[in-house]
Motif scaffolding. Sequence first.
Motif, PDB file in Angstrom:
ATOM      1  N   HIS A 121      -6.548   6.850   5.860  1.00 12.26           N
ATOM      2  CA  HIS A 121      -6.051   5.481   5.872  1.00 12.26           C
ATOM      3  C   HIS A 121      -5.022   5.301   6.982  1.00 12.26           C
ATOM      4  N   ILE A 122      -4.961   4.079   7.494  1.00 12.74           N
ATOM      5  CA  ILE A 122      -3.896   3.674   8.393  1.00 12.74           C
ATOM      6  C   ILE A 122      -3.048   2.665   7.635  1.00 12.74           C
ATOM      7  N   TYR A 123      -1.730   2.902   7.607  1.00 12.85           N
ATOM      8  CA  TYR A 123      -0.803   2.003   6.920  1.00 12.85           C
ATOM      9  C   TYR A 123       0.046   1.292   7.964  1.00 12.85           C
ATOM     10  N   ALA A 124       0.036  -0.033   7.935  1.00 15.47           N
ATOM     11  CA  ALA A 124       0.859  -0.839   8.838  1.00 15.47           C
ATOM     12  C   ALA A 124       1.860  -1.623   8.003  1.00 15.47           C
ATOM     13  N   LEU A 125       3.141  -1.386   8.243  1.00 23.35           N
ATOM     14  CA  LEU A 125       4.208  -2.125   7.582  1.00 23.35           C
ATOM     15  C   LEU A 125       4.825  -3.063   8.610  1.00 23.35           C
TER      16      LEU A 125
ATOM     17  N   ALA B 133      -3.990  -8.975  14.264  1.00 23.77           N
ATOM     18  CA  ALA B 133      -2.697  -9.601  14.008  1.00 23.77           C
ATOM     19  C   ALA B 133      -2.274  -9.352  12.572  1.00 23.77           C
ATOM     20  N   VAL B 134      -1.442  -8.349  12.361  1.00 20.63           N
ATOM     21  CA  VAL B 134      -0.945  -8.076  11.020  1.00 20.63           C
ATOM     22  C   VAL B 134       0.526  -8.449  10.905  1.00 20.63           C
ATOM     23  N   ALA B 135       0.943  -9.439  11.678  1.00 22.88           N
ATOM     24  CA  ALA B 135       2.296  -9.964  11.506  1.00 22.88           C
ATOM     25  C   ALA B 135       2.418 -10.479  10.079  1.00 22.88           C
ATOM     26  N   ALA B 136       3.639 -10.531   9.589  1.00 19.70           N
ATOM     27  CA  ALA B 136       3.838 -10.868   8.178  1.00 19.70           C
ATOM     28  C   ALA B 136       3.676 -12.364   7.956  1.00 19.70           C
TER      29      ALA B 136
ATOM     30  N   LEU C 126       7.129  -3.224  13.530  1.00 26.41           N
ATOM     31  CA  LEU C 126       5.810  -2.791  13.072  1.00 26.41           C
ATOM     32  C   LEU C 126       5.844  -1.279  12.930  1.00 26.41           C
ATOM     33  N   TYR C 127       5.649  -0.794  11.701  1.00 31.00           N
ATOM     34  CA  TYR C 127       5.565   0.643  11.437  1.00 31.00           C
ATOM     35  C   TYR C 127       4.098   1.004  11.230  1.00 31.00           C
TER      36      TYR C 127
ATOM     37  N   VAL D 248       2.411  -4.996   3.838  1.00 33.26           N
ATOM     38  CA  VAL D 248       1.791  -3.673   3.941  1.00 33.26           C
ATOM     39  C   VAL D 248       0.283  -3.889   4.068  1.00 33.26           C
ATOM     40  N   SER D 249      -0.283  -3.464   5.176  1.00 28.62           N
ATOM     41  CA  SER D 249      -1.723  -3.551   5.419  1.00 28.62           C
ATOM     42  C   SER D 249      -2.301  -2.150   5.469  1.00 28.62           C
ATOM     43  N   VAL D 250      -3.459  -1.973   4.876  1.00 23.98           N
ATOM     44  CA  VAL D 250      -4.100  -0.659   4.831  1.00 23.98           C
ATOM     45  C   VAL D 250      -5.505  -0.770   5.408  1.00 23.98           C
ATOM     46  N   VAL D 251      -5.817   0.126   6.333  1.00 22.71           N
ATOM     47  CA  VAL D 251      -7.171   0.244   6.872  1.00 22.71           C
ATOM     48  C   VAL D 251      -7.785   1.520   6.330  1.00 22.71           C
TER      49      VAL D 251
END
Length: 201
Positions: free
Chosen positions: A171-175, A19-22, A163-164, A94-97
């Motif tokens: 890296h995986i970037y989730a905006l 869950a990377v909702a803002a 969700l982008y 902005v989440s980064v894996v």
Amino acid sequence: PQPRLRLAALVLAVVALGAVAALALAAAGCGGQAATIQGVDHYTNAGFHFSLDVDRRLTEWRSATAASGAAFEVAFVDAAGARAGGRHLDALTVSVVDTGTSPTSEEAAQLTASLRTLGATMVAKMGSAAQAGDPSQVTVNGQAGVVVPFGVTVSGQRLVGWLYLFAAGGHIYALTASARSDHWSADSPLFVRAIDSFRIG
């Protein structure tokens, strides 16, 4: 490892974001540097190789407590917007894996293609009554990815957003841009401006 096993590991890294909702949590420091230029703050993160321009009306800059699987998160929130349990709901996160490996060009292409399905999977984990729209291919400043529109209920409040997802350089970037439905028309132009400026590298 075999290519298919390596790709599977990369896919699992994306799913681990969950869950990377803002839902940004207030915490000290933003993990990057900002410089104000003509009404926007130019945010640069050298450690995870990305930058974006954030409208100064998103005045609360906070590092979020990283979601499961995320190496780093930073949130840009509407301080006057909706909240739930001390969390900001109207925000761009902005989440980064860190996948722990540098994919080959073939694996990177396969991973980018898989983001369409993975985006819907991630939306399903954001909250109750989660609904994902049809994913679309996007290119932002030369970086290919996907965008998934969504709706989700958090603490009785209905959020809408995008969700982008982008895959680059291990890296995986989730905006994740979200706002309460009655705030979306005011906040979404601020999110669009930031997302359109997002650069990796």
